[in-house]
Design an enzyme around this catalytic site. Structure first.
Site, PDB file in Angstrom:
ATOM      1  N   LEU A 162       0.539  -0.518  -0.060  1.00  0.00           N
ATOM      2  CA  LEU A 162      -0.067   0.145   0.328  1.00  0.00           C
ATOM      3  C   LEU A 162       0.935   1.609  -0.032  1.00  0.00           C
ATOM      4  CD1 LEU A 162      -2.713   1.424  -0.029  1.00  0.00           C
ATOM      5  CD2 LEU A 162      -2.110   1.033   2.638  1.00  0.00           C
ATOM      6  N   ASP A 221      20.574  10.582  25.216  1.00  0.00           N
ATOM      7  CA  ASP A 221      19.433  10.994  24.071  1.00  0.00           C
ATOM      8  C   ASP A 221      18.373  10.133  24.873  1.00  0.00           C
ATOM      9  OD1 ASP A 221      20.198  12.982  22.285  1.00  0.00           O
ATOM     10  OD2 ASP A 221      21.099  11.616  20.712  1.00  0.00           O
ATOM     11  N   CYS A 247      12.875  14.971  22.251  1.00  0.00           N
ATOM     12  CA  CYS A 247      11.741  15.461  21.076  1.00  0.00           C
ATOM     13  C   CYS A 247      10.859  16.279  21.479  1.00  0.00           C
ATOM     14  CB  CYS A 247      12.314  14.629  20.173  1.00  0.00           C
ATOM     15  SG  CYS A 247      13.374  13.438  19.242  1.00  0.00           S
ATOM     16  N   HIS A 264      11.562  21.279  11.316  1.00  0.00           N
ATOM     17  CA  HIS A 264      11.206  19.938  10.913  1.00  0.00           C
ATOM     18  C   HIS A 264      11.431  21.033   9.817  1.00  0.00           C
ATOM     19  CE1 HIS A 264      10.826  19.132  15.135  1.00  0.00           C
ATOM     20  NE2 HIS A 264      11.097  17.695  14.203  1.00  0.00           N
TER      21      HIS A 264
HETATM   22  N1  GLN Z   1      21.192  12.499  18.443  1.00  0.00           N
HETATM   23  C1  GLN Z   1      19.897  12.927  17.830  1.00  0.00           C
HETATM   24  C2  GLN Z   1      20.330  13.493  16.450  1.00  0.00           C
HETATM   25  O1  GLN Z   1      20.999  14.477  16.039  1.00  0.00           O
HETATM   26  C3  GLN Z   1      18.590  12.920  18.904  1.00  0.00           C
HETATM   27  C4  GLN Z   1      17.897  12.413  17.461  1.00  0.00           C
HETATM   28  C5  GLN Z   1      16.294  12.820  17.940  1.00  0.00           C
HETATM   29  O2  GLN Z   1      16.148  13.142  19.275  1.00  0.00           O
HETATM   30  N2  GLN Z   1      15.231  12.149  17.473  1.00  0.00           N
HETATM   31  O3  GLN Z   1      19.909  13.068  15.108  1.00  0.00           O
HETATM   32 ZN    ZN Z   2      15.162  15.330  18.988  1.00  0.00          ZN
END
Ligand code: GLN
Ligand code: ZN
Length: 757
Positions: free
Chosen positions: A18, A601, A646, A697
């Site tokens: 799909l 992270d 994030c 983004h």
């Molecule tokens: N250290 C990662 C990056 O800079 C963190 C990515 C994330 O927060 N999703 O890509």
């Molecule tokens: Zn992030």
């Protein structure tokens, strides 16, 4: 005879058919009619698979070209004005809501997207404008039911229920959910009448919102909606399907309404069984018992399941067994896992194999003595035989942990002083989150190495060259704290999972994340341990090129766990601690090799926060936060620990975030309204913070002025000594073209504000 039912089935296709059909359509390489034909063929295949597995109640309308919540919005005629104004035809209006539209007819953003409860699936958030004219619209539900009927199949149409729809929708004007209750109920009532005429026997209305904390007003709204709807049901039997937990707040309310069936989750619902045994099950209704886990990939333990169903049989004679939730959340089939050896494979069940489990359970439960059935015995043997080698060193290590292992010394305030002296950074230090653009060159290098086309030596040399260029660029831009750029990583969990003991990677085990996007989560198969250094050599190399500090870059234990399929034979806490101990070794190794700042992270820490507030601490934060502390508690006072998240919606867990005891945290803030800063301020957050000053983004280059403005706003609430300056996430999805000027503007803005301070 026991019937079987499936709540929902993956729609993307065994090989993501799909996805590919849709993406070709979006690119203009495929006609609408061809896309619809491909979709129809997938539905047929998936229905027949279920039919041939012996499923009695096969879902229809669980299919979607993008998202079921979006389909429901369309069904209710809740299409916001900005999309209508484009005057697009058919599918194009639908896809404009899903993905935004930029073309000759206009320029509009997509609806926003949110995580579907505690899964990694994202739904489109419906928008209800005051002017919305809610009414039954379109024919998708009916036509998919008819389509199955034409194939000789009896299906059970599935629709997101009105309560969950209203609870998750966004109200853009003055109206509230209650204002829409009447027209929404009328639309569902009309739908039931249509399905009744078409000959549907059961309709499944999904109400997962019932497993969350509910207020009395919300329960009243739920009752009001369904009193109206159920009056109109005619001959159709209506199933109220809940999942992802138990419905302790509204069990009586659900039982008291005129539903014909109630679907309960016996896998994730901690209290589901006791609700039934203590409060009983209403006479005359059918219990749809969710006993096969729709969210994880391990085989069902028949002994336990049979036991549960036997208990339930004491409370009601009418039981249909099924999946605990839609199978959307597990991969399609094990059949395509050609590299997985049989010894391991036998422990797993993906969507197709879960159908087989339901059929086996059905025949066991229909037999006079289930415990003697061959399927039962084989399953019991599987669960009796040790899956892992007996020596559980990692488990033993976890048991030996003491409070000291979770406590970094000295305390934060003293460390902060030591580190200020150690690094002598300017006020408002500038940095990035870790990754730099994953250009074609970066990806090709990894792909060629994976395919064996270039030697390890050539691969490493290419990475080193990119690291050197990246360090030079960052020095030239004037950043204060540098990164190596993450060119060797495709994915922040996979990179570590592949190097740690205990993880399994599948070939085709895709799970839909949103739209046509799928992820392939690794499986935590056994005890997790570090074999060898995973990041040290690139980190050391990067640091050797500059006088400025370069952050070592790791993924934290909670994120690794949350983005994997977890084990079911040990508690999550134990897996988290095992991963934490492995990452801890890496932290200490980096430190021993001269890395003075280390970022760990925790991108996914927030997303598995339990749905009910009462569970937040006992079931999650009480081990998730310590797991993070365990990773870094062993470092010297002068080693600076960073973390990154994030999202900024952690207003309600701020104290827990502070208790992670990192020295610096960076997080997304540029797209939200900076209310997080007020909250940090209010609760006296100690950790130094870098709320993202621009949105990575989007390819847009932020101006110096807007970054200055963001910094000034932040400085009204936060002391300058606590504030860092950085983008809101890693730069891997961006191109070089916008990255360099964006970072230059960021550094210049920081310099300007610094002078003012
Ligand atoms: N250290 C990662 C990056 O800079 C963190 C990515 C994330 O927060 N999703 O890509
Ligand atoms: Zn992030």
């Amino acid at each position: 005879m026991m019937d079987t039912s499936v709540v929902g089935f993956p729609r993307i296709g065994a090989l993501r058919e799909l996805k590919f059909a849709e993406e070709r359509y979006w690119k203009g390489q495929k006609q609408e009619a061809d896309l619809l034909e491909a979709a129809k063929e997938l539905r047929r295949k998936h229905w027949l698979l279920q039919k041939n597995s012996g499923i009695d109640w096969i879902p229809a309308n669980d299919f979607s070209l993008y998202d079921n919540m979006l389909d429901t919005a369309v069904m209710l005629n809740a299409v916001p004005e900005r999309y209508r104004a484009l005057r697009l035809d058919g599918l194009d209006e639908y896809f404009a809501m899903a993905r935004g539209y930029q073309g000759e007819k206009g320029d509009v953003h997509a609806l926003s997207m949110k995580k579907w409860f505690n899964t990694n699936y994202h739904y489109m958030v419906p928008e209800l404008e005051d002017s919305a004219a809610i009414t039954l619209n379109g024919t998708k539900v009916l036509s998919e039911f008819e389509e199955a009927k034409a194939l000789g199949l009896r299906t059970k149409p599935v629709v997101v229920g009105p309560f969950t729809f209203l609870k998750l929708a966004k109200f853009t004007g003055k109206k509230t959910p209650a204002d829409f209750a009447e027209p929404v109920a009328a639309a569902y009532a009309a739908l039931l009448r249509e399905l009744d005429r078409a000959g549907a026997q059961w309709v499944q209305l999904d109400e997962p919102s019932l497993v969350t904390d509910l207020t009395a007003d919300e329960i009243a709204l739920f009752e009001q909606l369904y009193r109206d709807i159920l009056n109109a049901k005619g001959h159709v039997k209506v199933l109220c399907q809940t999942y992802f937990g138990d419905i302790r707040d509204c069990y009586e309310a659900v039982a008291g309404l005129d539903f014909d069936g109630i679907g309960l989750d016996f896998v994730e619902g901690d209290e589901t069984l006791s609700l039934v045994t203590q409060k009983g099950f209403p006479d005359g209704k059918t219990l749809f018992a969710g006993v096969v886990n729709g969210k994880n990939i391990w085989r069902n333990h028949y002994e336990k399941t049979v036991q549960t169903v036997k208990i339930l049989m004491k409370y009601t004679e009418r039981i249909i067994i099924g999946t605990s939730c839609s199978l959307l959340h597990v991969p399609f089939t094990l059949e395509n896992e050609t590299k997985l050896d049989a010894g391991r494979k036998k422990h797993f069940a993906f969507a197709v194999e879960k159908l087989g489990e339901l059929a086996e359970l059905k025949s066991l439960l229909d037999s006079a003595n289930p415990a003697e059935g061959p399927a039962y015995l084989a399953n019991a043997a599987l669960f009796r035989s040790p899956r892992l080698a007996a020596d559980r060193a990692a488990g033993k290590q976890v048991n030996r942990l003491t409070e000291d292992d979770f406590t970094r010394k000295p305390d934060f305030a003293r460390r902060e002083k030591i580190q200020k002296a150690e690094f002598k950074l300017p006020l408002l230090p500038t940095t990035t989150i870790g990754s730099f653009p994953q250009t074609a060159e970066v990806r090709n290098n990894r792909a060629e190495y994976k395919r064996g086309e270039i030697s390890e030596q050539a691969y490493v040399a290419a990475n080193k060259k990119m690291i050197a260029d990246c360090i030079r660029l960052q020095e030239d831009i004037g950043l204060d704290v540098l990164v190596h750029g993450e060119f060797e990583r495709n994915d922040m969990v996979e990179y570590f999972g592949e190097q740690l003991d205990g993880f399994l990677f599948m070939e085709k085990a895709w799970v839909q994340s949103y739209g046509t996007r799928c992820v392939k989560p690794p499986v935590i198969w056994g005890d997790v341990a570090r074999r060898q250094p995973m990041t040290v050599s690139y980190a050391v190399y990067a640091q050797s090129l500059t006088e400025k500090p370069v952050k070592g870059m790791l993924t934290g234990p909670v994120t690794i766990l949350n983005w994997s399929f977890p084990r079911e034979d040990v508690p999550l806490k134990e897996s988290a601690y095992q991963i934490a101990l492995a990452i801890r070794e890496e932290v200490l190794d980096l430190e021993a090799n001269g890395i003075r700042m280390i970022q760990i992270d925790e991108a996914a820490l927030r997303e598995k926060l339990p749905l009910r507030k009462a569970d937040w601490h006992p079931k999650y934060l009480d081990w998730a936060i310590p797991a993070f502390r365990l990773v870094h508690s062993g470092v010297k006072p002068e080693t600076q620990i960073h973390t990154h998240m994030c999202y900024s919606e952690f207003n309600d867990i701020i104290r827990d975030i502070d208790a992670m005891d990192a020295d610096v945290i960076t997080f997304e803030a540029s797209r939200s309204d900076l209310t997080i800063i007020d909250a940090l301020n209010r609760c006296g957050f100690r950790t130094e913070v870098g709320p993202g000053v621009y949105d990575i983004h989007s390819p847009r280059i932020p101006t110096e002025e807007e970054i200055e403005k963001a910094l000034r706003t932040m400085l009204k609430k936060l002391p300058g000594e606590k504030l860092w300056v950085n983008p809101d996430c890693g730069l891997k999805t961006r191109g070089n073209a916008e990255t360099e000027p964006s970072l230059r503007n960021m550094v210049r803005a920081a310099e300007t504000i610094r002078k003012e301070l």
